[in-house]
Scaffold this motif. Structure first.
Motif, PDB file in Angstrom:
ATOM      1  N   LEU A 126      75.291 -17.394 -58.621  1.00 26.85           N
ATOM      2  CA  LEU A 126      74.415 -18.193 -59.478  1.00 26.85           C
ATOM      3  C   LEU A 126      73.310 -17.320 -60.062  1.00 26.85           C
ATOM      4  O   LEU A 126      73.013 -17.394 -61.262  1.00 26.85           O
ATOM      5  N   GLY A 127      72.711 -16.491 -59.244  1.00 33.91           N
ATOM      6  CA  GLY A 127      71.659 -15.588 -59.723  1.00 33.91           C
ATOM      7  C   GLY A 127      72.163 -14.647 -60.805  1.00 33.91           C
ATOM      8  O   GLY A 127      71.498 -14.425 -61.817  1.00 33.91           O
ATOM      9  N   ILE A 128      73.356 -14.093 -60.608  1.00 28.85           N
ATOM     10  CA  ILE A 128      73.956 -13.194 -61.603  1.00 28.85           C
ATOM     11  C   ILE A 128      74.215 -13.940 -62.903  1.00 28.85           C
ATOM     12  O   ILE A 128      73.941 -13.432 -63.994  1.00 28.85           O
ATOM     13  N   ALA A 129      74.730 -15.165 -62.802  1.00 29.97           N
ATOM     14  CA  ALA A 129      74.993 -15.967 -64.003  1.00 29.97           C
ATOM     15  C   ALA A 129      73.693 -16.233 -64.763  1.00 29.97           C
ATOM     16  O   ALA A 129      73.657 -16.147 -66.000  1.00 29.97           O
ATOM     17  N   LEU A 130      72.628 -16.538 -64.046  1.00 26.80           N
ATOM     18  CA  LEU A 130      71.341 -16.792 -64.702  1.00 26.80           C
ATOM     19  C   LEU A 130      70.790 -15.520 -65.357  1.00 26.80           C
ATOM     20  O   LEU A 130      70.229 -15.569 -66.461  1.00 26.80           O
ATOM     21  N   VAL A 131      70.952 -14.391 -64.687  1.00 26.77           N
ATOM     22  CA  VAL A 131      70.510 -13.118 -65.257  1.00 26.77           C
ATOM     23  C   VAL A 131      71.278 -12.816 -66.543  1.00 26.77           C
ATOM     24  O   VAL A 131      70.698 -12.419 -67.558  1.00 26.77           O
ATOM     25  N   LEU A 132      72.589 -13.013 -66.505  1.00 26.43           N
ATOM     26  CA  LEU A 132      73.401 -12.789 -67.702  1.00 26.43           C
ATOM     27  C   LEU A 132      73.024 -13.736 -68.824  1.00 26.43           C
ATOM     28  O   LEU A 132      72.971 -13.332 -69.999  1.00 26.43           O
ATOM     29  N   ALA A 133      72.732 -14.997 -68.492  1.00 27.84           N
ATOM     30  CA  ALA A 133      72.282 -15.957 -69.504  1.00 27.84           C
ATOM     31  C   ALA A 133      70.969 -15.490 -70.118  1.00 27.84           C
ATOM     32  O   ALA A 133      70.771 -15.586 -71.340  1.00 27.84           O
ATOM     33  N   GLY A 134      70.063 -14.982 -69.280  1.00 28.70           N
ATOM     34  CA  GLY A 134      68.804 -14.453 -69.796  1.00 28.70           C
ATOM     35  C   GLY A 134      69.016 -13.283 -70.725  1.00 28.70           C
ATOM     36  O   GLY A 134      68.382 -13.161 -71.767  1.00 28.70           O
ATOM     37  N   GLY A 135      69.948 -12.401 -70.364  1.00 27.96           N
ATOM     38  CA  GLY A 135      70.271 -11.263 -71.236  1.00 27.96           C
ATOM     39  C   GLY A 135      70.833 -11.704 -72.561  1.00 27.96           C
ATOM     40  O   GLY A 135      70.494 -11.163 -73.614  1.00 27.96           O
ATOM     41  N   LEU A 136      71.675 -12.743 -72.529  1.00 28.22           N
ATOM     42  CA  LEU A 136      72.224 -13.284 -73.761  1.00 28.22           C
ATOM     43  C   LEU A 136      71.122 -13.842 -74.645  1.00 28.22           C
ATOM     44  O   LEU A 136      71.075 -13.590 -75.850  1.00 28.22           O
ATOM     45  N   LEU A 137      70.195 -14.586 -74.048  1.00 30.36           N
ATOM     46  CA  LEU A 137      69.087 -15.150 -74.824  1.00 30.36           C
ATOM     47  C   LEU A 137      68.199 -14.064 -75.426  1.00 30.36           C
ATOM     48  O   LEU A 137      67.739 -14.182 -76.555  1.00 30.36           O
ATOM     49  N   LEU A 138      67.973 -12.996 -74.675  1.00 32.59           N
ATOM     50  CA  LEU A 138      67.146 -11.892 -75.180  1.00 32.59           C
ATOM     51  C   LEU A 138      67.803 -11.177 -76.350  1.00 32.59           C
ATOM     52  O   LEU A 138      67.114 -10.660 -77.240  1.00 32.59           O
ATOM     53  N   SER A 139      69.122 -11.134 -76.352  1.00 33.93           N
ATOM     54  CA  SER A 139      69.822 -10.380 -77.388  1.00 33.93           C
ATOM     55  C   SER A 139      69.978 -11.153 -78.693  1.00 33.93           C
ATOM     56  O   SER A 139      70.438 -10.603 -79.688  1.00 33.93           O
ATOM     57  N   LEU A 140      69.624 -12.419 -78.704  1.00 31.85           N
ATOM     58  CA  LEU A 140      69.765 -13.229 -79.931  1.00 31.85           C
ATOM     59  C   LEU A 140      68.709 -12.884 -80.950  1.00 31.85           C
ATOM     60  O   LEU A 140      67.635 -12.491 -80.692  1.00 31.85           O
TER      61      LEU A 140
END
Length: 140
Positions: A126-140
């Motif tokens: 779950l933590g990894i998924a949230l980190v990846l989601a955060g990375g996706l949001l930052l890259s937009l």
């Protein structure tokens, strides 16, 4: 020293270092920044070797070949990544580049699961998924 304290010190060191990379980019080219970063690294490594000279005295007599290969490749990987980080800092805000490049532990985790057979708990997934989601949001 406890791993939690060491982790906080790593966060502080990398945080300050990333800020200084952005600051240095204001005053020179990314390649100049890297050369001066290399000088700082060399001074630190020299002081480390001097401070731990008794421990390191026999460390290089018969090192395991796996230590040599993984250590040298680690240095190459970190050096190339540092140059790319400095180049990225020149082109985008530190508030974007630093957290985005801080996703590298996901790569470490991937390799550790495959080659070191390390396990992952459900809450870590779950933590990894949230980190990846955060990375996706930052890259937009």
């Amino acid at each position: 020293m406890d791993w939690r304290i060491l982790s906080v010190l790593v966060i502080l060191g990398w945080g300050v270092g990333s800020f200084l990379a952005k600051l240095a980019n204001r005053y020179g080219s990314p390649y100049q920044v890297y050369i001066f970063e290399f000088i700082g690294t060399s001074i630190t490594a020299s002081l480390f070797a001097l401070f731990y000279r008794r421990v390191l005295k026999d460390a290089f007599l018969f090192p395991d070949w796996r230590l040599i290969i993984s250590g040298v490749l680690m240095g190459v990987s970190w050096t190339l990544a540092t140059v790319m980080f400095i180049l990225a800092m020149e082109k985008e805000r530190a508030s974007i580049i630093t957290p985005l490049t801080s996703l590298y532990p996901v790569i470490t985790l991937f390799w550790a699961i495959i080659f070191l057979r390390e396990g992952v708990r459900p809450h870590e997934i779950l933590g990894i998924a949230l980190v990846l989601a955060g990375g996706l949001l930052l890259s937009l």
